[in-house]
Every structure is written in structure tokens, then in C-alpha cells.
Design an enzyme around this catalytic site. Structure first.
Site, PDB file in Angstrom:
ATOM      1  N   HIS A  19      17.776  12.809  -0.618  1.00  8.81           N
ATOM      2  CA  HIS A  19      16.351  12.527  -0.779  1.00  8.81           C
ATOM      3  C   HIS A  19      16.045  11.118  -0.299  1.00  8.81           C
ATOM      4  CE1 HIS A  19      12.359  13.027  -2.463  1.00  8.81           C
ATOM      5  NE2 HIS A  19      12.431  11.743  -2.791  1.00  8.81           N
ATOM      6  N   ASP A  65       5.147  17.885 -12.418  1.00 10.88           N
ATOM      7  CA  ASP A  65       5.169  16.770 -11.462  1.00 10.88           C
ATOM      8  C   ASP A  65       4.029  16.903 -10.459  1.00 10.88           C
ATOM      9  OD1 ASP A  65       6.332  14.461 -10.011  1.00 10.88           O
ATOM     10  OD2 ASP A  65       6.596  15.985  -8.470  1.00 10.88           O
ATOM     11  N   ARG A  75      -1.793  10.635 -10.576  1.00 14.55           N
ATOM     12  CA  ARG A  75      -1.343   9.251 -10.320  1.00 14.55           C
ATOM     13  C   ARG A  75      -1.909   8.737  -9.002  1.00 14.55           C
ATOM     14  NH1 ARG A  75       4.692   9.990 -10.039  1.00 14.55           N
ATOM     15  NH2 ARG A  75       4.717   7.800  -9.445  1.00 14.55           N
ATOM     16  N   SER A 133       9.776  11.469 -11.384  1.00 16.20           N
ATOM     17  CA  SER A 133       9.128  12.420 -10.484  1.00 16.20           C
ATOM     18  C   SER A 133      10.118  12.942  -9.441  1.00 16.20           C
ATOM     19  CB  SER A 133       7.929  11.731  -9.809  1.00 16.20           C
ATOM     20  OG  SER A 133       7.505  12.428  -8.665  1.00 16.20           O
ATOM     21  N   LYS A 150      12.430  16.922  -9.513  1.00 17.41           N
ATOM     22  CA  LYS A 150      12.442  17.910  -8.425  1.00 17.41           C
ATOM     23  C   LYS A 150      13.864  18.180  -7.934  1.00 17.41           C
ATOM     24  CE  LYS A 150       9.275  15.435  -6.449  1.00 17.41           C
ATOM     25  NZ  LYS A 150       8.012  14.771  -6.196  1.00 17.41           N
TER      26      LYS A 150
HETATM   27  N1  URA Z   1       7.906  10.511  -4.287  1.00 12.39           N
HETATM   28  C1  URA Z   1       7.834  11.368  -5.328  1.00 12.39           C
HETATM   29  O1  URA Z   1       8.219  12.517  -5.218  1.00 12.39           O
HETATM   30  N2  URA Z   1       7.330  10.936  -6.494  1.00 12.39           N
HETATM   31  C2  URA Z   1       6.892   9.680  -6.660  1.00 12.39           C
HETATM   32  O2  URA Z   1       6.456   9.351  -7.747  1.00 12.39           O
HETATM   33  C3  URA Z   1       6.964   8.793  -5.578  1.00 12.39           C
HETATM   34  C4  URA Z   1       7.494   9.244  -4.386  1.00 12.39           C
END
Ligand code: URA
Ligand code: CA
Length: 434
Positions: free
Chosen positions: A82, A161, A168, A183, A187
Site C-alpha cells: 500500500h 471507512d 473527513r 483508515s 482496508k
Molecule cells: N488514504 C486512506 O485510505 N485513508 C486516509 O485516511 C488517508 C489516505
């Protein structure tokens, strides 16, 4: 328990219990708690922060808000990567086939681009025929058969999320380290690969503007990975300039193909080798960093990594004649070359601005609904520390938007700072967090 008291508690900087965190995540996901109360809570969190226990509990609540993906039907060691988001970051398209060619399984759910950052799914869709909406059994079959599959995240994974992130985004509460870490990790943990490498970007084109905050974010994400029993490592890498030369969807696919053939830009290659080595080491496929790099470099040299990319594209319906002959990719109508007005060294490149220019040329989205021009984007001819003569090519861009050409030429000049040689040469990889 009620939401008012939870907001009040966090406003005074007190620690929220696991039950309180579950209560607000669950209530918000189900639509039982309104946006305005969660907005107030998110702002209180931004101002008073969450400690590690609260962050773990938040990640856990989001992770369990929807479906979990069961990768157990896939044989072998499943790995994932990621990036916290950058400009021209084509890494997944190179890293996936590269580690798959070495025997790991790259079964990944990716995202789309938003704003100035590109998304792997959009890049893949610039290959005609490529499908990124495979059913779960096809995703699993392909992963088993060829060791790599990349699809979009389904709507049923971490719905909490998705809702919280959208809120947000519109309430200036994105840039809190605990909120970002939970967050991202919710995932990743919902999919649950055996080993995960995080590429935490720092610099002008990234969320984290300095190595110190990137280190903090990395430490929290690595701790979250460990708490949930997944091997996780992070590299902190520079986003002070776009990665590689290409920014834009088709352009980045071409760049990834070149890199897999051993002809790509140095920085992209170096980063893919570093991230790939971490995955091989975490999976016990190599004893040390040198051996891991050697395995990967060999598979670039002997063509195995490139062949793996073709197998992957073919398995997901993509037209591999484009992979064999990248001149088939259709780029946007107008090709504009920008030459330097000065002589000197490239001191800085404003990566964020380059990302925004690429977006406005058509390569990215302003809103989730925007349609993108897969042939639009920028090729940087000069990068940080390069010497450039007056009249020499700085960058080329491709767009269909004729009326914006002059404005974007001016923006490219703004993005480049040319002058004396920098005292220290530009660094790509700052450090690693285990
Ligand atoms: N990427 C994400 O998936 N979540 C965040 O809060 C910031 C970047
Ligand atoms: Ca690139």
C-alpha cells in the site's frame, strides 16, 4: 451510552473505551448517528488525538463494519502493498508481476485516483479490454493460477471507512495520523494478506510533509499490522518529485512495461526492488536483502517479470498486443513540449503541482464522478539534480484541452526550480520501519 457524552469526553482529551468506539462507528455506519455529531467528534480527535489502544480499536471497528475477504483458498504466500499516495507512482504495476514472477502471490484490491494522486485501477483500465471488476472466485482462480490478480475493492468492505473518509474529506479532518493509519489499515486487514509492505510517502506531493510525521504514521500502521497478526513493514520514501518520468494513466502503464523490461527510470526501479525485497524477506524467500534483490533483478533480466505482466493482463481480458507494442496506446490529441528558459540544476520539482497539472490536463478526477482522459499526462524529461541547458526539453504534456495549454505551460515552469546545484543529492528511500 450516547454520542453526546463521547464527543464531550474526547473534547477534554480523555481516552475512549473500546465499547464507545464500537458504538460510534457502528451507529454512524448504520445511519443512526448524524454527520454533524460525527464531524464534531472527528474534529475533537484531530485536536486531542487518539492513543495506540484507541487507534487499534478504531481500526478493529472499521475492519469489522463489513465483509472480510477470505484469501485462504489461494495457495502460497499472499502479499500486499500500500502506498499512502503519490504522483506518478506506478509501483504496483511493476511490483506485482515482479514478486509474482518470484513465486509470491500478489492478490490485491486497489483504489481509483482522486485529486492529484493516481489510482492503479484507472491505470490498468487504459489497457483495452482490461477488467478490474472480477468476481471473487475469478480473483481467487487467477491468483492461484498465475500468482497475480488486481481488482477494485468491493462496496461491502469497510463501509465505515468509506463513510468516515468522505466526511473527513469535507470537514478538514483528514490529516490526523491515527485517523489515516486506522483508515488505511482497516482496508488492508479486511483482505488480510500474509505480508504487507507500506510505502509511506513524504514530501511536497504527499500527505506527510516531513520524515518525522511519516515515521510516526509508519510506526502506528506497523503496530496495527502486528496487533492483528500480519507481517508488516514500512518504507519511508520521497515524494519530493514524481516517481519516474511519467504521470498519467496510459503513460504510466508504458513506463511500468519499460521498467519490467529493465529499461525504466532508475528511481521507480530502485523503489520496486526495495519494496519487493521486503516482501521476499518477510515471506522467507530470501535470507538477506542482497539475495532478495538479486532474485528480482534476475527476473527482470531474463524476461520473467515482463512475461508475468502479460499473463496477468491476458487473464483479466486485456489486449496484450498493447503490451508488446506500447506505441499502440492512444495518447491525447495535443502534444506540447516545454523547454527550459534557464540554465542550471533542477533544485526542486513541486510534485503536488505536477499532480494537479496532470489532473487538469485530464489524467485525474476533480470529483468522484469526473471522467478521465486515459491518454493525458506529463513526461518529465528532467528530474531533481539533473543539469539543464537553456532551450533543452524540460517536460512534454498530452491533453485534449486546447484552451488550457498556455496556462499549463506556465504551471510547468512554476513547478520547476532551476538554479545552483543542491548541496545534498536527492534521496529516494529515507528509512524502514519494522
Ligand atoms: N488514504 C486512506 O485510505 N485513508 C486516509 O485516511 C488517508 C489516505
Ligand atoms: Ca511514474
Amino acid at each position: 451510552m450516547n454520542i453526546y457524552d463521547i464527543i464531550e469526553k474526547k473534547k477534554h482529551g480523555q481516552e475512549l473505551t473500546k465499547e464507545e468506539i464500537n458504538y460510534f462507528v457502528d451507529g454512524y455506519t448504520k445511519g443512526e448517528i448524524p454527520d454533524y455529531q460525527i464531524s464534531a467528534l472527528l474534529m475533537a480527535i484531530c485536536l486531542k488525538n487518539l492513543n495506540l489502544d484507541e487507534t487499534v480499536n478504531l481500526a478493529n471497528a472499521m475492519l469489522n463494519s463489513g465483509d472480510l475477504v477470505d484469501l485462504s483458498k489461494i495457495k502460497g504466500i499472499k502479499v500486499d502493498k500500500h502506498s499512502t499516495g503519490g504522483v506518478g507512482d506506478t509501483t504496483s504495476l511493476v511490483l506485482g508481476p515482479l514478486v509474482a514472477s518470484a513465486g509470491l502471490v500478489f492478490a490485491k484490491m486497489s483504489g481509483r485516483g482522486l485529486g492529484h494522486t493516481g489510482g492503479t485501477l484507472d491505470k490498468l483500465e487504459s489497457i483495452p479490454g482490461m477488467r478490474i471488476d472480477l468476481q471473487m472466485d475469478e480473483f481467487i482462480n487467477n491468483s492461484n493460477k498465475i500468482g497475480i490478480s488486481i481488482i477494485g475493492q468491493t462496496a461491502d468492505i469497510t463501509p465505515a471507512d468509506k463513510k468516515l473518509y468522505a466526511l473527513r474529506d469535507s470537514t478538514a479532518t483528514v490529516d490526523n495520523i491515527s485517523l489515516i493509519a486506522s483508515s488505511i489499515m482497516s482496508k488492508k486487514l479486511a483482505v488480510g494478506a500474509d505480508a504487507l509492505v507500506l510505502d509511506v510517502k513524504v514530501g511536497s506531493g504527499a500527505f506527510m510533509k516531513d520524515v518525522e510525521s511519516a515515521t510516526k504514521l509508519s510506526e502506528i500502521m506497523v503496530s496495527l499490522g502486528k496487533k492483528f497478526n500480519h507481517k508488516t513493514k514500512a518504507l519511508i520514501t520521497s515524494m519530493d518529485e514524481p516517481l519516474g518520468f511519467a504521470v498519467g494513466n496510459s503513460l504510466e502503464v508504458i513506463e511500468a512495461i519499460n521498467t519490467l523490461k529493465g529499461q525504466g527510470p532508475q528511481d521507480l526501479r530502485q523503489l520496486c526492488l526495495a519494496l519487493g525485497s521486503k516482501l521476499l524477506l518477510m515471506s522467507n524467500f530470501a535470507d538477506d536483502e542482497d539475495e532478495a534483490k538479486e532474485i528480482l533483478e534476475t527476473n527482470i533480466r531474463n524476461g520473467k517479470a515482463f512475461e508475468k505482466f502479460k499473463e496477468f493482463v491476458k487473464a483479466q481480458g486485456g489486449d496484450i498486443s498493447y503490451i508488446d507494442d506500447t506505441s499502440k496506446f492512444k495518447l491525447s490529441k495535443y502534444k506540447v513540449e516545454i523547454v527550459s528558459k534557464d540554465e542550471g540544476y533542477v533544485k526542486k520539482i513541486d510534485a503536488l503541482l505536477i499532480g494537479e497539472i496532470a489532473r487538469d490536463l485530464g489524467a485525474g478526477r476533480i470529483t468522484k464522478e469526473s471522467k478521465i482522459d486515459l491518454g493525458a499526462g506529463i513526461i518529465l524529461n528532467k528530474k531533481i539534480d539533473d543539469f539543464v541547458k537553456k532551450g533543452e526539453l524540460l517536460a512534454t504534456f498530452y491533453t485534449d484541452k486546447e484552451k488550457d495549454i498556455n496556462l499549463q505551460v506556465e504551471n510547468i515552469y512554476k513547478a520547476y526550480e532551476i538554479g545552483e546545484k543542491n548541496k545534498e543529492t536527492h534521496k529516494l528511500i529515507y528509512k524502514e520501519i519494522d
